[in-house]
Each structure stands twice: as C-alpha cells, then as structure tokens.
Design a protein around this motif. Structure first.
Motif, PDB file in Angstrom:
ATOM      1  N   VAL A   1       0.855  -1.187   0.000  1.00 48.09           N
ATOM      2  CA  VAL A   1       0.000   0.000   0.000  1.00 48.09           C
ATOM      3  C   VAL A   1       0.888   1.233   0.000  1.00 48.09           C
ATOM      4  O   VAL A   1       1.924   1.262   0.670  1.00 48.09           O
ATOM      5  CB  VAL A   1      -0.917   0.013   1.249  1.00 48.09           C
ATOM      6  CG1 VAL A   1      -1.877   1.204   1.192  1.00 48.09           C
ATOM      7  CG2 VAL A   1      -1.703  -1.286   1.363  1.00 48.09           C
ATOM      8  N   THR A   2       0.493   2.259  -0.758  1.00 43.52           N
ATOM      9  CA  THR A   2       1.248   3.514  -0.759  1.00 43.52           C
ATOM     10  C   THR A   2       0.338   4.664  -0.361  1.00 43.52           C
ATOM     11  O   THR A   2      -0.888   4.585  -0.477  1.00 43.52           O
ATOM     12  CB  THR A   2       1.852   3.834  -2.145  1.00 43.52           C
ATOM     13  OG1 THR A   2       0.846   4.425  -2.979  1.00 43.52           O
ATOM     14  CG2 THR A   2       2.407   2.595  -2.801  1.00 43.52           C
ATOM     15  N   GLY A   3       0.969   5.750   0.087  1.00 47.23           N
ATOM     16  CA  GLY A   3       0.228   6.968   0.364  1.00 47.23           C
ATOM     17  C   GLY A   3      -0.114   7.687  -0.926  1.00 47.23           C
ATOM     18  O   GLY A   3       0.108   7.171  -2.033  1.00 47.23           O
ATOM     19  N   ALA A   4      -0.656   8.881  -0.803  1.00 48.51           N
ATOM     20  CA  ALA A   4      -1.077   9.646  -1.976  1.00 48.51           C
ATOM     21  C   ALA A   4       0.094   9.878  -2.925  1.00 48.51           C
ATOM     22  O   ALA A   4       1.212  10.165  -2.497  1.00 48.51           O
ATOM     23  CB  ALA A   4      -1.678  10.978  -1.537  1.00 48.51           C
TER      24      ALA A   4
ATOM     25  N   ILE B   1      -2.308  -1.226  -3.520  1.00 45.15           N
ATOM     26  CA  ILE B   1      -3.354  -0.225  -3.292  1.00 45.15           C
ATOM     27  C   ILE B   1      -2.680   1.129  -3.143  1.00 45.15           C
ATOM     28  O   ILE B   1      -1.714   1.275  -2.387  1.00 45.15           O
ATOM     29  CB  ILE B   1      -4.174  -0.535  -2.017  1.00 45.15           C
ATOM     30  CG1 ILE B   1      -4.860  -1.894  -2.137  1.00 45.15           C
ATOM     31  CG2 ILE B   1      -5.198   0.559  -1.764  1.00 45.15           C
ATOM     32  CD1 ILE B   1      -5.540  -2.351  -0.848  1.00 45.15           C
ATOM     33  N   ILE B   2      -3.185   2.119  -3.866  1.00 48.84           N
ATOM     34  CA  ILE B   2      -2.648   3.472  -3.787  1.00 48.84           C
ATOM     35  C   ILE B   2      -3.729   4.361  -3.175  1.00 48.84           C
ATOM     36  O   ILE B   2      -4.825   4.506  -3.724  1.00 48.84           O
ATOM     37  CB  ILE B   2      -2.218   3.989  -5.169  1.00 48.84           C
ATOM     38  CG1 ILE B   2      -1.096   3.089  -5.706  1.00 48.84           C
ATOM     39  CG2 ILE B   2      -1.750   5.436  -5.084  1.00 48.84           C
ATOM     40  CD1 ILE B   2      -0.646   3.431  -7.113  1.00 48.84           C
ATOM     41  N   LEU B   3      -3.433   4.934  -2.027  1.00 51.21           N
ATOM     42  CA  LEU B   3      -4.403   5.719  -1.272  1.00 51.21           C
ATOM     43  C   LEU B   3      -4.426   7.165  -1.736  1.00 51.21           C
ATOM     44  O   LEU B   3      -3.510   7.646  -2.386  1.00 51.21           O
ATOM     45  CB  LEU B   3      -4.056   5.674   0.217  1.00 51.21           C
ATOM     46  CG  LEU B   3      -3.853   4.304   0.866  1.00 51.21           C
ATOM     47  CD1 LEU B   3      -3.345   4.470   2.296  1.00 51.21           C
ATOM     48  CD2 LEU B   3      -5.147   3.502   0.851  1.00 51.21           C
TER      49      LEU B   3
ATOM     50  N   THR C   1      -7.695   5.132  -5.415  1.00 51.89           N
ATOM     51  CA  THR C   1      -8.897   5.653  -4.769  1.00 51.89           C
ATOM     52  C   THR C   1      -9.138   7.114  -5.123  1.00 51.89           C
ATOM     53  O   THR C   1      -8.315   7.761  -5.776  1.00 51.89           O
ATOM     54  CB  THR C   1      -8.769   5.547  -3.232  1.00 51.89           C
ATOM     55  OG1 THR C   1      -7.725   6.406  -2.786  1.00 51.89           O
ATOM     56  CG2 THR C   1      -8.464   4.123  -2.797  1.00 51.89           C
ATOM     57  N   LEU C   2     -10.255   7.610  -4.650  1.00 54.28           N
ATOM     58  CA  LEU C   2     -10.577   9.026  -4.780  1.00 54.28           C
ATOM     59  C   LEU C   2     -10.132   9.729  -3.506  1.00 54.28           C
ATOM     60  O   LEU C   2     -10.485   9.312  -2.402  1.00 54.28           O
ATOM     61  CB  LEU C   2     -12.085   9.195  -4.966  1.00 54.28           C
ATOM     62  CG  LEU C   2     -12.618  10.592  -5.263  1.00 54.28           C
ATOM     63  CD1 LEU C   2     -12.068  11.107  -6.588  1.00 54.28           C
ATOM     64  CD2 LEU C   2     -14.140  10.560  -5.306  1.00 54.28           C
ATOM     65  N   GLY C   3      -9.328  10.771  -3.667  1.00 51.69           N
ATOM     66  CA  GLY C   3      -8.812  11.477  -2.501  1.00 51.69           C
ATOM     67  C   GLY C   3      -9.577  12.753  -2.218  1.00 51.69           C
ATOM     68  O   GLY C   3     -10.799  12.755  -2.111  1.00 51.69           O
TER      69      GLY C   3
ATOM     70  N   PHE D   1     -10.081   1.430 -10.513  1.00 46.80           N
ATOM     71  CA  PHE D   1     -10.561   2.518  -9.653  1.00 46.80           C
ATOM     72  C   PHE D   1     -11.508   1.964  -8.593  1.00 46.80           C
ATOM     73  O   PHE D   1     -12.466   1.246  -8.903  1.00 46.80           O
ATOM     74  CB  PHE D   1     -11.281   3.564 -10.515  1.00 46.80           C
ATOM     75  CG  PHE D   1     -11.940   4.655  -9.719  1.00 46.80           C
ATOM     76  CD1 PHE D   1     -11.189   5.483  -8.886  1.00 46.80           C
ATOM     77  CD2 PHE D   1     -13.311   4.867  -9.817  1.00 46.80           C
ATOM     78  CE1 PHE D   1     -11.800   6.497  -8.158  1.00 46.80           C
ATOM     79  CE2 PHE D   1     -13.925   5.881  -9.093  1.00 46.80           C
ATOM     80  CZ  PHE D   1     -13.178   6.703  -8.260  1.00 46.80           C
ATOM     81  N   LEU D   2     -11.234   2.298  -7.335  1.00 46.20           N
ATOM     82  CA  LEU D   2     -12.140   1.977  -6.245  1.00 46.20           C
ATOM     83  C   LEU D   2     -13.078   3.163  -6.068  1.00 46.20           C
ATOM     84  O   LEU D   2     -12.664   4.221  -5.595  1.00 46.20           O
ATOM     85  CB  LEU D   2     -11.366   1.713  -4.946  1.00 46.20           C
ATOM     86  CG  LEU D   2     -10.465   0.475  -4.916  1.00 46.20           C
ATOM     87  CD1 LEU D   2      -9.659   0.438  -3.620  1.00 46.20           C
ATOM     88  CD2 LEU D   2     -11.304  -0.796  -5.052  1.00 46.20           C
ATOM     89  N   ALA D   3     -14.299   3.007  -6.463  1.00 49.59           N
ATOM     90  CA  ALA D   3     -15.257   4.107  -6.371  1.00 49.59           C
ATOM     91  C   ALA D   3     -15.369   4.573  -4.926  1.00 49.59           C
ATOM     92  O   ALA D   3     -15.110   3.820  -3.986  1.00 49.59           O
ATOM     93  CB  ALA D   3     -16.611   3.672  -6.908  1.00 49.59           C
ATOM     94  N   LYS D   4     -15.815   5.824  -4.756  1.00 47.14           N
ATOM     95  CA  LYS D   4     -15.780   6.421  -3.420  1.00 47.14           C
ATOM     96  C   LYS D   4     -16.734   5.741  -2.442  1.00 47.14           C
ATOM     97  O   LYS D   4     -16.569   5.868  -1.229  1.00 47.14           O
ATOM     98  CB  LYS D   4     -16.094   7.907  -3.485  1.00 47.14           C
ATOM     99  CG  LYS D   4     -17.530   8.237  -3.884  1.00 47.14           C
ATOM    100  CD  LYS D   4     -17.729   9.739  -3.898  1.00 47.14           C
ATOM    101  CE  LYS D   4     -19.104  10.119  -4.403  1.00 47.14           C
ATOM    102  NZ  LYS D   4     -19.258  11.572  -4.556  1.00 47.14           N
ATOM    103  N   ARG D   5     -17.708   5.021  -2.929  1.00 48.70           N
ATOM    104  CA  ARG D   5     -18.612   4.244  -2.079  1.00 48.70           C
ATOM    105  C   ARG D   5     -18.695   2.855  -2.684  1.00 48.70           C
ATOM    106  O   ARG D   5     -19.542   2.554  -3.498  1.00 48.70           O
ATOM    107  CB  ARG D   5     -19.989   4.904  -2.036  1.00 48.70           C
ATOM    108  CG  ARG D   5     -20.962   4.250  -1.082  1.00 48.70           C
ATOM    109  CD  ARG D   5     -22.342   4.910  -1.117  1.00 48.70           C
ATOM    110  NE  ARG D   5     -23.057   4.654  -2.359  1.00 48.70           N
ATOM    111  CZ  ARG D   5     -23.408   5.582  -3.226  1.00 48.70           C
ATOM    112  NH1 ARG D   5     -23.100   6.851  -3.021  1.00 48.70           N
ATOM    113  NH2 ARG D   5     -24.062   5.266  -4.322  1.00 48.70           N
TER     114      ARG D   5
END
Length: 575
Positions: free
Chosen positions: A7-10, A35-37, A72-74, A99-103
């Motif tokens: 996992v990575t940060g923004a 996963i990229i946050l 993800t969406l930041g 893309f992981l949708a926001k919901r």
C-alpha cells in the motif's frame, strides 16, 4: 490463502515513478496486489502539461502496471480524461489498474474484501447518497450504506476516523497536528471491524496499536482486531513512511490471544454500550446465555459434587474481560497497557456516601489478561508489568483522595487469589481515615473471618505478585492512610505529579498489608471483602451488588463524573 499486499500513500501525480518502484518491489516479493491511497493524480486546478502527458501515456497503456493495482478518490476531483475512460471501461483505467469508487465494496480474485469511502464529508448534504461518482465528496448516508458489507478485510477512508487516537500511546511527530477525523468513518470501522484500516496523513506516518472490537451477540466467539495505518504522501519532504507491505489471510479466524499492546476499540469506549441481543437479559457476573441468545438456568452448586461443576468461563464469558460483549464499557474509567480501571457494577458506595466524593468510588483494578491469579501469568516480565501497573493505579487513587479530602480519607483494597478463580482483580474503596488509624478496619476483617470460622487467620505480610506463595490461595487486604505531614492545605505536594510519575513511584502515606491463607477444602465467600466493608460503613442494605442496580444512563452519568475528577491523576492518559 495468504496474500501479500503493498500500500502507498497519496501519489499526487507522481505515478510513473511510484508504479516503477512498486514494480521493482514486486519482482522481489511477488505481491498479490497493490493499493494506492488518496489522490492518484495531481489536482486538476494546478496540473501541469507534464501531468496531462503522463495521464495520456497511462491511459494508452504506455506505462506498465505489473500487478493488479487499485487507486482511490482522494481530496481532489479526477481529471476529465480519466473520468471519460473509467465510464467506458467499467472502472479499469488501463490493464491492471482499477478505480475503487468512493462508495464501493470490492472482492479481489484472492478473496480479499476491500471497502472504500473516498473523498470528504459534504457538509451541504445532510441526507441521502451522493449522486456524482467521481467527485471527492461523500455523505453520512454513503458511509452508512457501506455497513451493509457486514465485514471487510481492508477498509479505506480518505479521512481518519474520529477518536482513533483515544487510548493510544503512539505519538505523531511534533510538527504534525492530528488530522481532522470524521465520525462516519469511525462508525463504519466499528460496524465492519476490518482487519486493516488505511487512511492518509500527507506529511506523517502513523500506525496505531491494534485494537479489538467487542464481540456481537451473534458472533460472540470472536473478538476481531483492527490495525489502523495512515501513510504519508509519496512526495512528502520529511521522508515519512509512505509504503506499507503486509500479508493477510482472509480465511483466518480472529486470534484467541490478543497481540501485545492491543487496546480496546477507541470507538467502543466513547459510545454508549449497545443493547443486549435479548432485552430480557438480566445482568450477571457471568453469562448464562448461549450464543443463540437462549437462556439457561444457572448451574446450582452442590457440595461434594465437583465432577459436575462446569469449567470456569473463558474470556468471551468473563465479566472482567474487555472482549465480553456484555461488559459495561461506559463504566471503564481508564485503560493502560496491561490493566484497566473501572467503576464496580452495583458499587457499595454511592455519590452520597462521602460528601467530598460525589460519585461512586468503589473501583476495580483489573489485568487485561484473563488469568485466575497474578502468579499464573506465565511470562515473568508480563506479570511484573501487570503488578506494577495495578499498584500504580492504587497510588494514583491515593493521591486523588488526598487532593479531594486532605487527610480525612484513607483507602482499602482487597484481592482474592485462587488458582480455581476466573479473572483476578483488586477492589478499591475509600474509608474514613479515623477508622483505619484506630485499627477498626483491620479488626473488622479479622473479626469477620473468626465469625465465619475460617480455619486460618490473618497475618501481616505482603506477598507482592503472589509468586512467593507458590500456588497457594489467599485473600489479601491493604489498609492505607495519608500522613498528615504529606498534606499541605488539604493537598498532597505530590498530587500534581501523580499522572507524570513512572511505574516505580513511591507510595505516599502509610499502609498495612494483611494476608489470609485460603484452604483448598474450605468454601471461601467471594463477597467477604464487600461484606466486611458494608458492615463497617453501615451500608448493609447494599451488601449485594445485585440489589444496587442502576440504568445505563444513571451509571454513565456517575462514571463520567468520576472520570472527570480523576483525569489529572490518570497516568495512563499521559503515556
């Protein structure tokens, strides 16, 4: 099946370099997915021509994504060209990049369930689900709708959950303020009880101690553990950690033994306790309810019929284990590393017993470990640490009494240490200092033992953590009084240092410790200590805790009053 995940940060637009770095790490570690946050792309309002060129190259497949990667969406909206591509390709931006949708709830090919709540809470929308899939805003109802996932292996939220640092002793760098939390994210974490909860914090890395969730009525055999990790952005200038790799088995059960330094859920402590699965549940020391909510008649003890005696309750049914779903969490006053302090259920004293103490002060000091005696804690270092913390709570309570009452109040603490017990603990209660100084407290315990024709007698002795007794059972009582010379203008000169003292702090005042050996063939009354104190204080009408019932609201109000008064003496808050 165990999966290795990175996992990575923004990324904030620096995805070519980050994807290349992930590829190199993947070649050596064979990750299942990445996963990229936070924000994968640069803010469209400030994006450069180079950013636009990189996006085009990514969409056209000119930048390799070597393993399944989710972004993800930041806090910023997605670029228009990215939205256009996602709408055409079912949220697959390019091969291996999703893309992981926001919901959203996503189950990977490895069986890993990922729940994502992207963006920030939209203050303009008070109800309903958000309509725009790609804008960086969500609603309270977006978060509530995700609870329908029931569980998650990994929960992702752009913002920290409110109160996540409550009960934690992990500090952020001095230059970093705690990111603003969202209550809806906290509620979502409490509902889903994920194995991992990831978030972002731009310039800082933060990994909280693991915390466990109180089991639910229909799943009372397990106490799920969550690890909260917040990653710094990959472009942060302070070189804070922005990558996190771990392994996860989605089929593994929750651990029976809590990991070291695990705390209670910060969300459980701050909320009112949920109603019991069946509203006809009466409160008992140990549950007589099976896991389907069916009630059973309590086992009646029959003398000399030991082969029918059921085994002692385990942690899931123990009244003193924080993992018990029926525990009264609103009574808990303080939680340390290895012990906690709580107001007794059905306390002997009330807010009117002592005028200077307008709240219940019948307290319990309890080890987190489910153990019948202190001596039975197998690891010497764990046993020593637990005993020191219990004594430290007792010292803090002494300082608290001096600050509130000067030299007018002493204290009594007692313990029943039996190898056949369930979960050892100390009971603590204030007592007028004059009774202690005149020897009336000591006499009361001795006389009661004689009246009950106990085959042994009290002797002045301190047995420490109990190991010196070599497995023998005993009842122990401490009687403490402050020294007049240690009280200045009604205060202890050391009272202000109570919360800051280390675990080797010296006892103030004078105390005497008495030990009563308990013969294995003699049935010892577990209410012996309470009965002595009830008679001594003229509280015989409250001798049984079952006769001192209160509503949760009444208990909560009185508990909050004590916690507020004790706050500056609570050393656990400072560590």
């Amino acid at each position: 099946m165990t999966s290795k995940i990175i996992v990575t940060g923004a990324v904030d637009g620096a995805f070519p370099a980050v994807l290349e770095k992930i590829a190199k790490l993947h070649s050596k570690n064979s990750f299942s997915l990445a996963i990229i946050l936070g924000d994968f792309f640069a803010n469209p309002e400030t994006a450069s021509e180079e950013d636009a060129t990189n996006i085009s190259a990514l969409i056209d497949g000119k930048i390799d994504v070597t393993l399944p990667t989710y972004f993800t969406l930041g806090r910023h909206p997605l670029p228009a060209s990215v939205i256009e591509k996602l709408e055409q390709s079912d949220d697959e931006l390019c091969p291996n990049l999703y893309f992981l949708a926001k919901r959203s709830t996503t189950k990977t090919s490895e069986g890993i369930r990922i729940v994502n709540l992207g963006g920030s809470l939209d203050p303009k929308i008070t109800a309903g689900l958000s309509k725009e899939k790609y804008l960086p805003f969500h609603t309270e109802d977006d978060a509530k709708s995700l609870r329908g996932a029931n569980f998650a292996d990994i929960l992702i939220t752009t913002h920290w959950p409110s109160d996540i640092r409550k009960g934690s002793k992990i500090v952020l760098p001095d230059s970093i303020e705690t990111p603003k939390g969202e209550q809806c994210a906290a509620d979502l974490c409490a509902a889903l009880r994920p194995r991992y909860h990831f978030s972002i914090s731009n310039d800082a890395f933060y990994e909280r101690e693991p915390f466990f969730h109180v089991p639910t009525g229909k799943d009372s055999e397990t106490r799920p553990i969550t690890r909260f990790i917040s990653l710094a952005s990959t472009t942060n200038s302070s070189k804070q950690k922005s990558l996190y790799a771990f392994s996860i088995d989605s089929t593994a059960s929750a651990p029976v033994i809590l990991p070291i330094r695990t705390t209670a859920s910060p969300f459980t402590i701050s909320q009112k306790r949920q109603r019991l699965p069946t509203q006809t549940d009466s409160y008992s020391r140990f549950s007589n309810t099976n896991h389907n909510g069916d009630h059973h008649r309590p086992y009646k003890h029959r003398r000399n019929d030991h082969h029918h005696r059921p085994p002692p309750p385990g942690p899931q049914d123990c009244f003193f284990c924080l993992s018990n779903p029926t525990i009264k969490t609103h009574l808990i006053a303080s939680i340390a590393n290895d012990t906690y302090l709580t107001i007794a259920k059905g306390p002997l004293t009330t807010p009117t017993t002592f005028p200077a103490l307008p709240f219940p002060t019948h307290l319990l000091i309890i080890p987190l470990e489910h153990t019948p005696t202190l001596a039975s804690i197998s690891a010497p270092e764990d046993r020593a640490r637990t005993y020191k913390e219990m004594q430290r709570y007792r010292r803090a309570l002494h300082n608290f009494l001096i600050a509130r009452c000067g030299d007018k109040m002493g204290a009594v603490a007692w313990e029943i240490s039996r190898a056949g017990g369930v979960h050892t603990h100390w009971q603590f209660m204030p007592v007028p200092a004059d009774l202690a100084k005149k020897g009336l407290v000591e006499a009361a315990f001795k006389v009661e033992a004689e009246n009950e024709k106990y085959p042994t007698s009290f002797r002045a002795k301190d047995v420490g953590d109990g190991v010196v007794e070599k497995g023998a059972d005993f009842f122990r009582v401490w009687v403490w009084v402050p020294k007049a010379e240690e009280v200045v203008d009604g205060q202890s000169p050391h009272a202000e240092d109570a919360a800051a003292e280390d675990d080797e702090g010296q006892e103030k005042g004078e105390q005497k410790c008495l030990v009563l050996p308990i013969n294995a063939d003699f049935r010892f009354d577990l209410q012996f200590g309470r009965r002595v104190m009830a008679k001594l204080l003229g509280l015989e009408g409250r001798l049984s805790w079952r006769d001192c019932g209160q509503s949760d609201e009444e208990e909560g109000k009185e508990a909050e009053a004590f916690k507020e008064a004790f706050k500056r003496f609570d050393w656990a808050l400072e560590e």
